[in-house]
Design an enzyme around this catalytic site. Structure first.
Site, short mmCIF file in Angstrom:
data_model
loop_
_atom_site.label_atom_id
_atom_site.label_comp_id
_atom_site.label_asym_id
_atom_site.label_seq_id
_atom_site.Cartn_x
_atom_site.Cartn_y
_atom_site.Cartn_z
N SER A 46 -6.22 -16.83 18.88
CA SER A 46 -6.42 -17.38 20.23
C SER A 46 -6.39 -16.24 21.24
CB SER A 46 -5.31 -18.36 20.60
OG SER A 46 -4.98 -19.18 19.52
N TYR A 135 -2.80 -21.93 10.20
CA TYR A 135 -2.44 -21.84 11.62
C TYR A 135 -2.14 -23.26 12.08
CZ TYR A 135 -3.12 -20.27 16.55
OH TYR A 135 -2.99 -19.95 17.89
N LYS A 162 1.53 -20.14 10.29
CA LYS A 162 1.88 -19.68 11.64
C LYS A 162 2.13 -20.95 12.43
CE LYS A 162 -1.12 -17.83 14.96
NZ LYS A 162 -0.60 -18.11 16.30
N THR A 164 2.74 -22.68 15.59
CA THR A 164 2.68 -22.67 17.05
C THR A 164 3.00 -24.07 17.53
OG1 THR A 164 1.13 -20.82 17.07
CG2 THR A 164 1.25 -22.15 19.07
N GLY A 186 5.34 -19.20 16.42
CA GLY A 186 4.15 -18.99 17.25
C GLY A 186 4.34 -18.96 18.75
N ASP A 188 6.21 -17.21 21.71
CA ASP A 188 7.04 -16.03 21.97
C ASP A 188 8.31 -16.40 22.75
OD1 ASP A 188 4.48 -15.44 21.28
OD2 ASP A 188 4.21 -13.82 22.71
N GLU A 189 8.15 -17.39 23.66
CA GLU A 189 9.28 -17.77 24.51
C GLU A 189 10.38 -18.47 23.71
OE1 GLU A 189 6.12 -18.42 24.65
OE2 GLU A 189 5.60 -20.22 25.76
#
Ligand code: NAY
Length: 290
Positions: A46, A135, A162, A164, A186, A188-189
């Site tokens: 992405s 994904y 992965k 997310t 997936g 980051d925060e």
């Protein structure tokens, strides 16, 4: 062959001013990110604006990254498209370039059935010599739910996912279902949350320009220094808040430009950064990224 896990940068795709692929800047960009300690790259996801590129361009990017990485770090190519044939074609570029694995978003937009989505992954696994990483991005894609993912994880050619998603219960269940699967967080925060629930690593946009923070977070987590890991996550989240406000991918390229790597802007319909955006990015970088 590389090992899987650790912090992987979901690499941006650098463009020139005319939005053509900027292959010349890739070696410097790869060196810059490896110097931050990232374990490798997730290419053409992405963040890499894959869905705004042709299969031919995606193949060229994959080849250019492999040439630049020269065997340093794990290389996963995102080869997902909504057309199985194109996915297989991009996967061939990844195998030819010597990548370690391929990954794919499930075909989207059409109301594909679960059986059709599973058949897509099986076709990919059968066609490529590389291991496959699913994904999982349930928020944007259709019927590939937890049961279908478990079913895919029963296939030894499919080595991981992965994830997310904010559903860390699901992440933990996937890992429990197949303990030897590699699970990448997936968002980051929520990197620390994903690691705490059993993720083996993380793939993310912001690791392009603040990989060093997350590499330190990952190490602190592994060594049981939890307060330090949380402090690093909080620091990163101050930046991610600005990033989301400005627009995650345009802002990521903005931060890279501030670090000396002009990767151009994102292709339309992503917006161009204006003077106000630059002010926000500069202030944020000065406060949190030095
Ligand atoms: C990709 O393929 O590039 C990724 O999915 C990387 C993961 C990113 N998720 C999305 C939806 O793009 O890094 C995250 C995300 O940009 C970040 O957490 C900010 O929300």
């Amino acid at each position: 062959a590389q090992t899987f896990g650790g912090i992987l940068s979901a690499l941006v795709t650098p463009y020139r001013a005319d939005f053509s692929l900027n292959e010349e800047i890739i070696p410097g960009l790869i060196d810059h990110e490896l110097a931050q300690g990232v374990a490798g790259f997730y290419v053409g996801g992405s963040t890499g604006e894959a869905f705004l590129q042709s299969p031919e361009e995606r193949g060229r990017l994959i080849a250019a990254v492999a040439r630049a990485a020269k065997g340093r770090g794990t290389l996963i190519a995102h080869v997902g498209t909504i057309a199985t044939e194109d996915t297989l074609r991009i996967a061939r570029s990844a195998a030819d370039a010597g990548f370690d694995a391929v990954s794919a978003i499930p075909p989207f937009y059409y109301d594909f059935s679960a059986a059709e989505l599973i058949a897509h992954y099986k076709a990919l696994a059968a066609a490529t010599p590389l291991p496959v990483v699913v994904y999982n991005f349930g928020g944007r894609t259709g019927k590939l739910g937890p049961n279908e993912i478990m079913q895919l994880l029963d296939d030894p050619r499919i080595i991981g996912i992965k994830h997310t998603s904010q559903d860390l219960f699901q992440l933990e269940r996937f890992k429990a279902h197949r303990p030897d699967a590699v699970v990448y967080n997936g968002y980051d925060e929520m990197c620390l949350g994903g690691l705490a629930m059993g993720a083996d690593g993380a793939i993310g946009t912001t690791y392009n320009f603040m990989g060093h923070l997350f590499v330190a977070l990952y190490k602190a987590f592994q060594e049981g220094r939890m307060a330090e890991a949380l402090a690093l996550q909080k620091r990163a989240n101050r930046v991610i808040e600005v990033l989301i406000d400005v627009g995650v991918f345009p802002a990521t390229k903005g931060f890279l430009k501030l670090q000396g790597f002009d990767c151009g802007e994102c292709r339309a319909p992503f917006r161009r950064l204006d003077a106000k955006d630059w002010q926000k990015l500069e202030a944020c970088a000065a406060e949190f990224l030095n």
